[in-house]
Scaffold this motif. Structure first.
Motif, PDB file in Angstrom:
ATOM      1  N   LEU A   1       0.827  -1.212   0.000  1.00 18.78           N
ATOM      2  CA  LEU A   1       0.000   0.000   0.000  1.00 18.78           C
ATOM      3  C   LEU A   1       0.862   1.262   0.000  1.00 18.78           C
ATOM      4  N   ILE A   2       1.927   1.258   0.783  1.00 15.89           N
ATOM      5  CA  ILE A   2       2.830   2.410   0.854  1.00 15.89           C
ATOM      6  C   ILE A   2       3.494   2.635  -0.508  1.00 15.89           C
ATOM      7  N   HIS A   3       3.943   1.569  -1.121  1.00 17.60           N
ATOM      8  CA  HIS A   3       4.581   1.658  -2.423  1.00 17.60           C
ATOM      9  C   HIS A   3       3.596   2.197  -3.460  1.00 17.60           C
ATOM     10  N   ALA A   4       2.351   1.745  -3.405  1.00 20.77           N
ATOM     11  CA  ALA A   4       1.319   2.226  -4.331  1.00 20.77           C
ATOM     12  C   ALA A   4       1.058   3.722  -4.148  1.00 20.77           C
ATOM     13  N   ASN A   5       1.320   4.236  -2.945  1.00 20.70           N
ATOM     14  CA  ASN A   5       1.168   5.666  -2.677  1.00 20.70           C
ATOM     15  C   ASN A   5       2.378   6.469  -3.145  1.00 20.70           C
ATOM     16  N   GLY A   6       3.359   5.791  -3.734  1.00 19.61           N
ATOM     17  CA  GLY A   6       4.510   6.483  -4.300  1.00 19.61           C
ATOM     18  C   GLY A   6       5.670   6.687  -3.352  1.00 19.61           C
ATOM     19  N   LEU A   7       5.587   6.142  -2.159  1.00 22.67           N
ATOM     20  CA  LEU A   7       6.686   6.306  -1.202  1.00 22.67           C
ATOM     21  C   LEU A   7       7.690   5.170  -1.350  1.00 22.67           C
ATOM     22  N   ARG A   8       8.952   5.483  -1.159  1.00 21.67           N
ATOM     23  CA  ARG A   8      10.019   4.495  -1.199  1.00 21.67           C
ATOM     24  C   ARG A   8      10.679   4.438   0.166  1.00 21.67           C
ATOM     25  N   TYR A   9      11.174   3.288   0.516  1.00 17.14           N
ATOM     26  CA  TYR A   9      11.658   3.042   1.873  1.00 17.14           C
ATOM     27  C   TYR A   9      12.678   1.918   1.852  1.00 17.14           C
ATOM     28  N   ARG A  10      13.357   1.765   2.952  1.00 17.28           N
ATOM     29  CA  ARG A  10      14.264   0.641   3.163  1.00 17.28           C
ATOM     30  C   ARG A  10      13.536  -0.397   4.005  1.00 17.28           C
ATOM     31  N   VAL A  11      13.744  -1.658   3.691  1.00 13.33           N
ATOM     32  CA  VAL A  11      13.107  -2.750   4.416  1.00 13.33           C
ATOM     33  C   VAL A  11      14.112  -3.364   5.386  1.00 13.33           C
ATOM     34  N   ALA A  12      13.661  -3.624   6.611  1.00 19.74           N
ATOM     35  CA  ALA A  12      14.498  -4.264   7.636  1.00 19.74           C
ATOM     36  C   ALA A  12      15.847  -3.559   7.745  1.00 19.74           C
ATOM     37  N   ALA A  13      15.798  -2.257   7.917  1.00 15.34           N
ATOM     38  CA  ALA A  13      17.009  -1.444   7.959  1.00 15.34           C
ATOM     39  C   ALA A  13      17.250  -0.897   9.363  1.00 15.34           C
ATOM     40  N   THR A  14      18.499  -0.595   9.635  1.00 17.63           N
ATOM     41  CA  THR A  14      18.886   0.015  10.900  1.00 17.63           C
ATOM     42  C   THR A  14      18.777   1.528  10.754  1.00 17.63           C
ATOM     43  N   PRO A  15      17.889   2.165  11.511  1.00 18.76           N
ATOM     44  CA  PRO A  15      17.739   3.615  11.388  1.00 18.76           C
ATOM     45  C   PRO A  15      18.970   4.395  11.840  1.00 18.76           C
ATOM     46  N   LEU A  16      19.578   3.967  12.931  1.00 16.34           N
ATOM     47  CA  LEU A  16      20.735   4.674  13.479  1.00 16.34           C
ATOM     48  C   LEU A  16      21.973   3.800  13.414  1.00 16.34           C
ATOM     49  N   PRO A  17      23.087   4.359  12.946  1.00 15.91           N
ATOM     50  CA  PRO A  17      24.326   3.583  13.008  1.00 15.91           C
ATOM     51  C   PRO A  17      24.648   3.282  14.467  1.00 15.91           C
ATOM     52  N   GLY A  18      25.038   2.072  14.719  1.00 13.48           N
ATOM     53  CA  GLY A  18      25.386   1.689  16.079  1.00 13.48           C
ATOM     54  C   GLY A  18      24.207   1.160  16.885  1.00 13.48           C
ATOM     55  N   LEU A  19      22.992   1.371  16.426  1.00 12.78           N
ATOM     56  CA  LEU A  19      21.819   0.816  17.107  1.00 12.78           C
ATOM     57  C   LEU A  19      21.545  -0.535  16.466  1.00 12.78           C
ATOM     58  N   ARG A  20      21.771  -1.590  17.205  1.00  8.44           N
ATOM     59  CA  ARG A  20      21.674  -2.943  16.650  1.00  8.44           C
ATOM     60  C   ARG A  20      20.226  -3.431  16.633  1.00  8.44           C
ATOM     61  N   ARG A  21      19.382  -2.618  16.049  1.00  5.59           N
ATOM     62  CA  ARG A  21      17.962  -2.960  15.924  1.00  5.59           C
ATOM     63  C   ARG A  21      17.490  -2.500  14.559  1.00  5.59           C
ATOM     64  N   THR A  22      16.613  -3.269  13.987  1.00  3.56           N
ATOM     65  CA  THR A  22      16.117  -2.910  12.667  1.00  3.56           C
ATOM     66  C   THR A  22      14.637  -2.564  12.732  1.00  3.56           C
ATOM     67  N   ALA A  23      14.261  -1.599  11.928  1.00  4.55           N
ATOM     68  CA  ALA A  23      12.855  -1.246  11.771  1.00  4.55           C
ATOM     69  C   ALA A  23      12.332  -1.994  10.551  1.00  4.55           C
TER      70      ALA A  23
END
Length: 151
Positions: A41-63
């Motif tokens: 749905l997000i892609h159909a709205n024209g937005l692009r994003y990273r999948v399973a990516a780490t938002p902050l360097p050094g934060l060992r968690r993925t969104a």
């Protein structure tokens, strides 16, 4: 081989049986159906994003989805693994282990939200049972608002 269970538990395994181990290994940590629906749905709205990516360097968690220019991190949390107040049912077997695991997940989620917010990110969290359309609308509105605000 364990005489009681009839199978060899790998060293350090938490599984109570071979079947339970196979079941738990099959659970996806990414690309779940709710995630894929919302991403479509997000892609159909024209937005692009990273999948399973780490938002902050050094934060060992993925969104689950990261919109870097807008600094938006999206998490679609599973009801069981993240302790949904509506749908979480405590486990009947090995309850101490699993209840502690869910409690640690909840604490990590709170810490992740705090660290990202402190770094200027907007955190959006949704439960897997929420309407994909509603989630996509909230994400799209938030990302578009923040993009126009930051440019």
């Amino acid at each position: 081989m364990n005489a009681e269970t009839g199978w060899d538990r790998p060293e350090g395994s938490w599984a109570s049986s071979a079947a339970r181990r196979r079941n738990m290994q099959a659970i996806r940590s990414r690309d779940t159906q709710p995630e894929r629906l919302i991403r479509r749905l997000i892609h159909a709205n024209g937005l692009r994003y990273r999948v399973a990516a780490t938002p902050l360097p050094g934060l060992r968690r993925t969104a689950d989805m990261v919109f870097r220019p807008a600094k938006v991190a999206v998490f679609i949390d599973g009801c069981y693994w993240h302790g949904c107040p509506e749908h979480y049912v405590p486990p009947k077997t090995n309850s101490g282990y699993w209840s502690d695991k869910v409690a640690r997940n909840i604490a990590r989620d709170v810490d992740t939200n705090h660290q990202l917010t402190e770094s200027g990110w907007t955190v959006l969290r949704f439960w897997e049972h929420e309407s994909p359309d509603d989630c996509a609308l909230t994400i799209t509105d938030t990302v578009n608002r923040l993009r126009s605000h930051r440019s």
